[in-house]
Design an enzyme around this catalytic site. Structure first.
Site, PDB file in Angstrom:
ATOM      1  N   TYR A  45      30.546   3.386  21.004  1.00  0.00           N
ATOM      2  CA  TYR A  45      30.034   4.390  21.952  1.00  0.00           C
ATOM      3  C   TYR A  45      29.897   3.752  23.337  1.00  0.00           C
ATOM      4  O   TYR A  45      30.341   4.312  24.344  1.00  0.00           O
ATOM      5  CB  TYR A  45      28.689   4.968  21.479  1.00  0.00           C
ATOM      6  CG  TYR A  45      28.118   5.956  22.483  1.00  0.00           C
ATOM      7  CD1 TYR A  45      28.758   7.171  22.718  1.00  0.00           C
ATOM      8  CD2 TYR A  45      26.964   5.668  23.229  1.00  0.00           C
ATOM      9  CE1 TYR A  45      28.269   8.078  23.669  1.00  0.00           C
ATOM     10  CE2 TYR A  45      26.468   6.560  24.160  1.00  0.00           C
ATOM     11  CZ  TYR A  45      27.125   7.767  24.370  1.00  0.00           C
ATOM     12  OH  TYR A  45      26.651   8.653  25.315  1.00  0.00           O
ATOM     13  N   ARG A  65      32.291  25.622  19.932  1.00  0.00           N
ATOM     14  CA  ARG A  65      31.531  26.639  19.190  1.00  0.00           C
ATOM     15  C   ARG A  65      31.464  27.938  19.994  1.00  0.00           C
ATOM     16  O   ARG A  65      30.591  28.124  20.830  1.00  0.00           O
ATOM     17  CB  ARG A  65      30.140  26.100  18.844  1.00  0.00           C
ATOM     18  CG  ARG A  65      30.184  25.028  17.760  1.00  0.00           C
ATOM     19  CD  ARG A  65      28.876  24.321  17.585  1.00  0.00           C
ATOM     20  NE  ARG A  65      28.507  23.495  18.726  1.00  0.00           N
ATOM     21  CZ  ARG A  65      27.357  22.840  18.848  1.00  0.00           C
ATOM     22  NH1 ARG A  65      26.462  22.934  17.891  1.00  0.00           N
ATOM     23  NH2 ARG A  65      27.115  22.113  19.902  1.00  0.00           N
ATOM     24  N   GLY A  96      20.014   8.036  30.944  1.00  0.00           N
ATOM     25  CA  GLY A  96      19.417   7.319  29.803  1.00  0.00           C
ATOM     26  C   GLY A  96      19.179   8.342  28.705  1.00  0.00           C
ATOM     27  O   GLY A  96      19.983   9.267  28.519  1.00  0.00           O
ATOM     28  N   ALA A 127      29.665  22.934  27.173  1.00  0.00           N
ATOM     29  CA  ALA A 127      28.577  23.780  27.699  1.00  0.00           C
ATOM     30  C   ALA A 127      27.801  24.490  26.591  1.00  0.00           C
ATOM     31  O   ALA A 127      26.898  25.275  26.878  1.00  0.00           O
ATOM     32  CB  ALA A 127      29.158  24.808  28.677  1.00  0.00           C
ATOM     33  N   PHE A 171      22.391  15.396  20.931  1.00  0.00           N
ATOM     34  CA  PHE A 171      23.080  14.094  20.898  1.00  0.00           C
ATOM     35  C   PHE A 171      22.741  13.276  19.640  1.00  0.00           C
ATOM     36  O   PHE A 171      23.631  12.806  18.932  1.00  0.00           O
ATOM     37  CB  PHE A 171      22.718  13.315  22.173  1.00  0.00           C
ATOM     38  CG  PHE A 171      23.307  11.939  22.260  1.00  0.00           C
ATOM     39  CD1 PHE A 171      24.591  11.749  22.760  1.00  0.00           C
ATOM     40  CD2 PHE A 171      22.585  10.820  21.866  1.00  0.00           C
ATOM     41  CE1 PHE A 171      25.140  10.474  22.852  1.00  0.00           C
ATOM     42  CE2 PHE A 171      23.124   9.541  21.957  1.00  0.00           C
ATOM     43  CZ  PHE A 171      24.399   9.371  22.459  1.00  0.00           C
TER      44      PHE A 171
HETATM   45  P1  NDP Z   1      24.989  17.581  22.961  1.00  0.00           P
HETATM   46  O1  NDP Z   1      25.401  17.172  21.588  1.00  0.00           O
HETATM   47  O2  NDP Z   1      23.794  18.439  23.093  1.00  0.00           O
HETATM   48  O3  NDP Z   1      26.220  18.284  23.711  1.00  0.00           O
HETATM   49  C1  NDP Z   1      27.513  17.776  23.599  1.00  0.00           C
HETATM   50  C2  NDP Z   1      28.510  18.827  24.081  1.00  0.00           C
HETATM   51  O4  NDP Z   1      29.823  18.269  23.986  1.00  0.00           O
HETATM   52  C3  NDP Z   1      28.471  20.083  23.226  1.00  0.00           C
HETATM   53  O5  NDP Z   1      28.529  21.208  24.056  1.00  0.00           O
HETATM   54  C4  NDP Z   1      29.734  19.982  22.394  1.00  0.00           C
HETATM   55  O6  NDP Z   1      30.279  21.266  22.165  1.00  0.00           O
HETATM   56  C5  NDP Z   1      30.659  19.206  23.338  1.00  0.00           C
HETATM   57  N1  NDP Z   1      31.728  18.564  22.604  1.00  0.00           N
HETATM   58  C6  NDP Z   1      31.634  17.534  21.727  1.00  0.00           C
HETATM   59  N2  NDP Z   1      32.834  17.272  21.188  1.00  0.00           N
HETATM   60  C7  NDP Z   1      33.705  18.141  21.767  1.00  0.00           C
HETATM   61  C8  NDP Z   1      35.097  18.373  21.612  1.00  0.00           C
HETATM   62  N3  NDP Z   1      35.850  17.638  20.779  1.00  0.00           N
HETATM   63  N4  NDP Z   1      35.675  19.350  22.344  1.00  0.00           N
HETATM   64  C9  NDP Z   1      34.939  20.095  23.193  1.00  0.00           C
HETATM   65  N5  NDP Z   1      33.616  19.926  23.366  1.00  0.00           N
HETATM   66  C10 NDP Z   1      33.012  18.966  22.663  1.00  0.00           C
HETATM   67  O7  NDP Z   1      24.808  16.226  23.763  1.00  0.00           O
HETATM   68  P2  NDP Z   1      24.453  15.925  25.308  1.00  0.00           P
HETATM   69  O8  NDP Z   1      24.266  17.153  26.085  1.00  0.00           O
HETATM   70  O9  NDP Z   1      23.373  14.920  25.278  1.00  0.00           O
HETATM   71  O10 NDP Z   1      25.792  15.176  25.730  1.00  0.00           O
HETATM   72  C11 NDP Z   1      26.569  15.539  26.847  1.00  0.00           C
HETATM   73  C12 NDP Z   1      27.163  14.277  27.456  1.00  0.00           C
HETATM   74  O11 NDP Z   1      26.117  13.463  27.944  1.00  0.00           O
HETATM   75  C13 NDP Z   1      27.962  13.405  26.481  1.00  0.00           C
HETATM   76  O12 NDP Z   1      29.114  12.927  27.159  1.00  0.00           O
HETATM   77  C14 NDP Z   1      27.009  12.267  26.167  1.00  0.00           C
HETATM   78  O13 NDP Z   1      27.699  11.083  25.814  1.00  0.00           O
HETATM   79  C15 NDP Z   1      26.324  12.124  27.506  1.00  0.00           C
HETATM   80  N6  NDP Z   1      25.027  11.449  27.475  1.00  0.00           N
HETATM   81  C16 NDP Z   1      24.019  11.874  26.666  1.00  0.00           C
HETATM   82  C17 NDP Z   1      22.807  11.218  26.674  1.00  0.00           C
HETATM   83  C18 NDP Z   1      21.673  11.590  25.771  1.00  0.00           C
HETATM   84  O14 NDP Z   1      20.765  10.761  25.565  1.00  0.00           O
HETATM   85  N7  NDP Z   1      21.626  12.801  25.231  1.00  0.00           N
HETATM   86  C19 NDP Z   1      22.567  10.088  27.575  1.00  0.00           C
HETATM   87  C20 NDP Z   1      23.711   9.715  28.378  1.00  0.00           C
HETATM   88  C21 NDP Z   1      24.876  10.398  28.336  1.00  0.00           C
HETATM   89  P3  NDP Z   1      30.890  21.789  20.798  1.00  0.00           P
HETATM   90  O15 NDP Z   1      30.275  20.993  19.689  1.00  0.00           O
HETATM   91  O16 NDP Z   1      30.531  23.252  20.768  1.00  0.00           O
HETATM   92  O17 NDP Z   1      32.345  21.575  20.964  1.00  0.00           O
HETATM   93  C1  8X3 Z   2      23.142   8.164  25.437  1.00  0.00           C
HETATM   94  C2  8X3 Z   2      22.048   7.223  25.775  1.00  0.00           C
HETATM   95  O1  8X3 Z   2      20.895   5.067  24.984  1.00  0.00           O
HETATM   96  O2  8X3 Z   2      21.498   6.682  23.290  1.00  0.00           O
HETATM   97  O3  8X3 Z   2      24.301   7.878  26.136  1.00  0.00           O
HETATM   98  O4  8X3 Z   2      23.189   5.383  24.352  1.00  0.00           O
HETATM   99  S1  8X3 Z   2      21.909   6.035  24.533  1.00  0.00           S
END
Ligand code: NDP
Ligand code: 8X3
Length: 252
Positions: free
Chosen positions: A153, A35, A184, A10, A190
């Protein structure tokens, strides 16, 4: 009375937006991530925007002991979690398989697959006992199709897809809903994480078209958790209008 949602990851992106949206819609939220300072900031922001209660749990989903300890530390009034959003996850690196970095692979597998399992294993039993609950796994279009250099991934997100289907079958008799939301391209941290802090590379991913934002996925989470008791949304794929799937997108 508000329902309780626990959201992993979050501190940023989709998870952060989901925590804010749910807290504005009759949920008390347990916000989690590594964090701590960002969780404190989010708590402050939610307090300004809504009257929902907030509880912080600071842990790494890859560490099973930390996961168990954190969930065990929940005060009694926070223990009946109605909604678990398994969102924490990441991509690290973008390489052809023969050039893959083993440590990147381990971080992705440990977070996206094992972390999701550790959190679920800890929270699902109480849901089973209560015969009530909803688990939402954030998958990806990368869990539906593999793309060049996305190998591991995509593998982790295909695993999330399969685990979600299995969970839904196992938890059916206990009246627990299981939903996968598969976005998507969403502009969050990310790509910054994937490209190990290279801002220019990360920004270039979202150039020339309008991607999704965290709030778009938060709205989908809100939709699925507000369906009537007899309705379970099993699987959603959501892309930007400019994107058809992992391979096709149109630029402005
Ligand atoms: P962000 O990097 O903005 O957020 C990722 C979150 O995951 C952060 O809050 C981070 O918190 C947390 N996180 C990562 N590693 C850990 C860990 N080891 N323990 C606890 N928390 C962790 O990315 P998104 O919001 O985009 O990603 C969220 C989800 O959505 C992921 O599962 C991603 O694969 C998925 N997703 C994203 C897409 C995109 O294009 N952005 C598309 C499809 C799916 P912290 O670092 O503080 O621990
Ligand atoms: C994140 C979307 O297309 O970068 O899951 O893999 S993509």
């Amino acid at each position: 009375m508000n329902r309780i949602a626990l959201i992993t990851g979050a501190t940023s992106g989709i998870g952060r937006a989901t925590a804010i949206t749910l807290s504005q819609n009759n949920f008390d939220v347990i916000i989690t991530g590594r964090r701590k300072e960002l969780l404190d900031d989010l708590k402050k922001e939610i307090k300004e925007k809504s009257s929902g209660k907030i509880h912080i749990l600071n842990f790494d989903v890859r560490n099973q002991e930390e996961v168990d300890k954190a969930i065990d530390s929940l005060p009694e009034e926070w223990q009946d979690i109605d909604v678990l959003v398994n969102n924490a996850g990441l991509a690290v690196g973008l390489n052809h398989i023969q050039e893959g970095v083993i440590d990147d692979w381990e971080r992705m597998i440990d977070t996206n697959v094992k972390g999701l399992l550790y959190v679920t294993r800890k929270i699902a039993p109480r849901m089973v006992e209560k015969k009530h609950g909803h688990i939402i796994n954030i998958g990806s279009t990368a869990g539906k199709e593999a793309y060049e250099k996305g190998n591991v991934y995509c593998g982790t997100k295909h695993a999330v897809d399969a685990i979600t289907k299995g969970m839904r079958i196992d938890l059916l008799q206990h009246k627990i809903k299981v939903t996968a939301i598969n976005p998507g391209m969403v502009e969050t941290e990310f790509s910054l994480v994937r490209f190990k802090g290279d801002k220019d590379k990360a920004e270039s991913v979202y150039k020339g078209f309008t991607p999704l934002y965290g709030k778009d996925i938060a709205d989908a989470v809100l939709y699925v958790v507000t369906r009537p008791e007899h309705v379970c949304v099993n699987d959603m794929i959501i892309t930007a209008t400019a994107q058809a799937n992992s391979f096709f997108k149109v630029l402005d």
